[in-house]
Design a protein around this motif. Structure first.
Motif, PDB file in Angstrom:
ATOM      1  N   ARG A 133       8.314   0.964 -15.825  1.00 55.32           N
ATOM      2  CA  ARG A 133       9.768   0.629 -15.042  1.00 55.32           C
ATOM      3  C   ARG A 133       9.733   1.743 -13.725  1.00 55.32           C
ATOM      4  O   ARG A 133       9.716   2.936 -13.913  1.00 55.32           O
ATOM      5  N   TRP A 134       9.949   0.898 -12.698  1.00 53.38           N
ATOM      6  CA  TRP A 134      10.545   1.715 -11.473  1.00 53.38           C
ATOM      7  C   TRP A 134      11.503   1.000 -10.738  1.00 53.38           C
ATOM      8  O   TRP A 134      11.515  -0.207 -10.721  1.00 53.38           O
ATOM      9  N   LYS A 135      11.789   1.751  -9.509  1.00 54.48           N
ATOM     10  CA  LYS A 135      12.738   0.853  -8.481  1.00 54.48           C
ATOM     11  C   LYS A 135      12.030   0.646  -6.963  1.00 54.48           C
ATOM     12  O   LYS A 135      11.251   1.794  -6.649  1.00 54.48           O
ATOM     13  N   ASP A 136      11.937  -0.572  -6.739  1.00 54.57           N
ATOM     14  CA  ASP A 136      11.475  -0.508  -5.288  1.00 54.57           C
ATOM     15  C   ASP A 136      12.389  -0.920  -4.239  1.00 54.57           C
ATOM     16  O   ASP A 136      13.083  -2.106  -4.468  1.00 54.57           O
ATOM     17  N   VAL A 154       9.226   8.469  -6.015  1.00 54.73           N
ATOM     18  CA  VAL A 154       9.223   7.262  -6.915  1.00 54.73           C
ATOM     19  C   VAL A 154       9.459   7.807  -8.495  1.00 54.73           C
ATOM     20  O   VAL A 154       8.361   8.296  -9.136  1.00 54.73           O
ATOM     21  N   GLU A 155      10.618   7.343  -8.995  1.00 48.49           N
ATOM     22  CA  GLU A 155      10.726   7.677 -10.554  1.00 48.49           C
ATOM     23  C   GLU A 155      10.199   6.549 -11.522  1.00 48.49           C
ATOM     24  O   GLU A 155      10.520   5.554 -11.429  1.00 48.49           O
ATOM     25  N   THR A 156       9.175   6.724 -12.144  1.00 50.60           N
ATOM     26  CA  THR A 156       8.395   5.896 -13.069  1.00 50.60           C
ATOM     27  C   THR A 156       8.658   6.114 -14.458  1.00 50.60           C
ATOM     28  O   THR A 156       8.550   7.447 -14.927  1.00 50.60           O
ATOM     29  N   SER A 157       9.009   5.193 -15.309  1.00 47.81           N
ATOM     30  CA  SER A 157       8.904   5.473 -16.782  1.00 47.81           C
ATOM     31  C   SER A 157       8.056   4.695 -17.468  1.00 47.81           C
ATOM     32  O   SER A 157       7.571   3.637 -16.930  1.00 47.81           O
ATOM     33  N   ASN A 184       0.711  -8.315  -6.170  1.00 51.45           N
ATOM     34  CA  ASN A 184       1.059  -8.595  -4.665  1.00 51.45           C
ATOM     35  C   ASN A 184       2.321  -7.404  -4.523  1.00 51.45           C
ATOM     36  O   ASN A 184       2.684  -7.465  -3.328  1.00 51.45           O
ATOM     37  N   ILE A 185       2.475  -6.447  -5.326  1.00 49.60           N
ATOM     38  CA  ILE A 185       3.576  -5.332  -5.030  1.00 49.60           C
ATOM     39  C   ILE A 185       2.882  -4.163  -5.216  1.00 49.60           C
ATOM     40  O   ILE A 185       1.591  -4.084  -5.887  1.00 49.60           O
ATOM     41  N   TRP A 186       3.642  -3.306  -4.785  1.00 57.39           N
ATOM     42  CA  TRP A 186       3.243  -1.826  -5.238  1.00 57.39           C
ATOM     43  C   TRP A 186       3.241  -1.403  -6.712  1.00 57.39           C
ATOM     44  O   TRP A 186       4.094  -1.939  -7.438  1.00 57.39           O
ATOM     45  N   ARG A 187       2.219  -0.939  -7.215  1.00 57.09           N
ATOM     46  CA  ARG A 187       2.359  -0.440  -8.793  1.00 57.09           C
ATOM     47  C   ARG A 187       1.878   1.102  -8.887  1.00 57.09           C
ATOM     48  O   ARG A 187       0.999   1.405  -8.188  1.00 57.09           O
ATOM     49  N   PRO A 188       2.386   1.860  -9.818  1.00 56.77           N
ATOM     50  CA  PRO A 188       1.980   2.925 -10.029  1.00 56.77           C
ATOM     51  C   PRO A 188       0.739   3.262 -10.326  1.00 56.77           C
ATOM     52  O   PRO A 188       0.068   4.478  -9.962  1.00 56.77           O
ATOM     53  N   GLU A 238       0.888  -1.268   0.197  1.00 57.45           N
ATOM     54  CA  GLU A 238      -0.073   0.004  -0.116  1.00 57.45           C
ATOM     55  C   GLU A 238       0.942   1.339   0.043  1.00 57.45           C
ATOM     56  O   GLU A 238       0.496   2.320  -0.463  1.00 57.45           O
ATOM     57  N   GLY A 239       1.965   1.080   0.664  1.00 53.70           N
ATOM     58  CA  GLY A 239       2.737   2.406   0.767  1.00 53.70           C
ATOM     59  C   GLY A 239       3.859   2.418  -0.369  1.00 53.70           C
ATOM     60  O   GLY A 239       4.270   1.408  -1.084  1.00 53.70           O
ATOM     61  N   ARG A 240       4.406   3.598  -0.751  1.00 50.67           N
ATOM     62  CA  ARG A 240       5.500   3.797  -1.666  1.00 50.67           C
ATOM     63  C   ARG A 240       6.830   3.296  -1.517  1.00 50.67           C
ATOM     64  O   ARG A 240       7.006   3.233  -0.289  1.00 50.67           O
ATOM     65  N   PRO A 241       7.303   2.742  -2.400  1.00 51.64           N
ATOM     66  CA  PRO A 241       8.344   1.631  -2.139  1.00 51.64           C
ATOM     67  C   PRO A 241       9.710   2.366  -2.032  1.00 51.64           C
ATOM     68  O   PRO A 241      10.443   2.108  -2.823  1.00 51.64           O
TER      69      PRO A 241
END
Length: 446
Positions: free
Chosen positions: A80-83, A50-53, A105-109, A39-42
């Motif tokens: 693409r992003w970094k967790d 969070v830098e997302t391309s 199951n993971i954080w998504r933008p 739920e929270g930002r990674p």
């Protein structure tokens, strides 16, 4: 002793190999997701964005629903992003450097298309696997079909070019929480499947930082992809524009028929009705509401007006041709225009007192008077003289009636010549008007 030492080393090696290389991807996944909170930002630093391309692959333009102004398209979306919470040391986990994890199951933008049409509420994001690298880099791609609104400009229909923007951004994170960056300057069309109705001209990208009225001083990132498509107009040219032009030309060519032909009105009426039917067929491919008049509708409207004017002028010409009461000689100004020359001196105005009915009455009156004179005549010579005079008067009356009818036919013939020349002038004028108007409407600046 040496043998025992070798045996011990081999056993230790096998145990180490079993421990190090016996790790499965499932064990790595369980380890990563054990205390993971999606739920929270990674990010470990809450002040860090969070830098997302995002890369968009345009696969297919399914259709453009013109009545609803909605574009249906197939996309491949690559995120693409970094967790920071999905990292591990590959050396400690059997040299496993990447794993596949269910994206739910993971954080998504969760980037969304702002101008997407949602028929049944907000649709769920496709649940595909995400590829996670050991350094925390996450690659998540999926295929999706969306309905995106596209305000159409139909001024040049069916030769129109449409620009459909796709504004993609985060719905809940501003740029201080989620920063959207572009890896390429344009959208990817390498896998694009051609559409039978629309031709893709460009697929450009623009990254925006927008401040909305709801959140003063806060910027929101979005990536706006603009799809520029051009309609393939061959179908409409063959089945709508050309029939309409042919019908208008037939209505104009109706002036080539003889003025007294009854087929001209038949041609005009049928052309008028056919063009209305073609207009209704073309309107089915247009939006229900529009701020401009389409090119094809302008052409059809002009064609309908030409057919209407042709019908009205045909009625006028026929009224001149078949005019049988109060028939006057052709005026001098019409003679000059159509080069009819000087009028015949024997053609005079047909006054009421010399009409055919008046002549018949005079003949009967003279005949009755002469009969009365003959009755009361007593002298034979006098009676003969009166009979001669009576015969002479009757002949004069017959000659006068014949001359009048001859003049009447000459005037009618001149009006028929005038009607024919008017038709030829209208044929040329309407043909020039049709060519000029068609060029003005379908020209480069039309």
């Amino acid at each position: 002793m040496a043998t025992k030492t070798v045996f011990v080393f081999v056993l230790l090696y096998l145990c180490y190999f079993q421990i190090v290389t016996g790790v499965s991807e499932r064990e790595v996944t369980d380890m990563l997701l054990k205390d993971y909170q999606k739920e929270g930002r990674p990010v470990r630093d809450p002040t860090q964005a969070v830098e997302t391309s995002l890369d968009v692959f345009l696969i297919q333009i399914v259709k453009l629903i013109t009545q609803r102004q909605v574009l249906v398209i197939n996309f491949w979306l690559v995120h693409r992003w970094k967790d920071d919470f999905l990292t591990w040391n590959p050396a400690e986990y059997g040299n496993i450097s990447s794993i596949r994890i269910r994206s739910e199951n993971i954080w998504r933008p969760r980037l969304v298309n702002y101008n997407r049409e949602h028929e049944e509420g907000w649709s769920e994001t496709p649940d595909t696997n995400a590829i996670v690298q050991s350094d925390g880099e996450v690659l998540w791609n999926y295929q999706i079909t969306i309905h995106s609104t596209c305000v159409m400009d139909i001024a040049r229909f069916p030769f129109d070019v449409q620009k459909c923007p796709l504004k993609i951004g985060s719905w809940t994170y501003d740029s201080s929480k989620l920063k959207i960056v572009n890896r390429s300057e344009t959208g990817d069309t390498n896998q694009f499947i051609e559409n039978a109705e629309w031709k893709l001209l460009s697929f450009d990208l623009e990254v925006n930082h927008v401040e909305y009225s709801c959140c003063p001083g806060v910027l929101w990132d979005d990536m706006t992809y603009t799809i520029v498509i051009q309609r393939r107009s061959t179908f409409f040219v063959l089945y709508t524009v050309m029939p309409c032009a042919i019908l208008a030309f037939m209505a104009v060519c109706g002036f080539w028929l003889p003025p007294d032909s009854g087929e001209r009105m038949f041609i005009c009426i049928n052309a008028f009705l056919s063009m209305i039917v073609l207009q209704q067929v073309a309107n089915k491919h247009l939006p229900g509401t529009a701020t401009t008049i389409p090119l094809i509708n302008r052409f059809m409207g002009v064609g309908i007006l030409l057919v209407f004017a042709s019908s009205a002028l045909t009625i006028l010409t026929l009224s001149l041709l078949f005019k049988t009461f109060d028939l006057q000689p052709v005026p001098k100004w019409l003679r000059r225009i159509f080069c009819l020359g000087s009028p015949d001196p024997n053609i005079i105005r047909l006054a009421p007192e010399v009409s055919p009915k008046k002549v018949d009455a005079n003949v009967l009156e003279v005949t009755e008077l002469e009969d009365m004179d003959a009755t009361f005549a007593t002298d034979r010579a006098k009676a003969t003289s009166q009979l001669v005079r009576r015969a002479r008067k009757v002949l004069l009356q017959l000659k006068e009636e014949y001359d009048m009818m001859s003049r009447y036919e000459k005037i009618q013939k001149e009006w028929k010549i005038v009607a024919g020349k008017i038709d030829r002038c209208l044929l040329i004028a309407f043909f020039i008007a049709l060519v000029v108007i068609s060029g003005a409407i379908f020209g480069p600046s039309g």
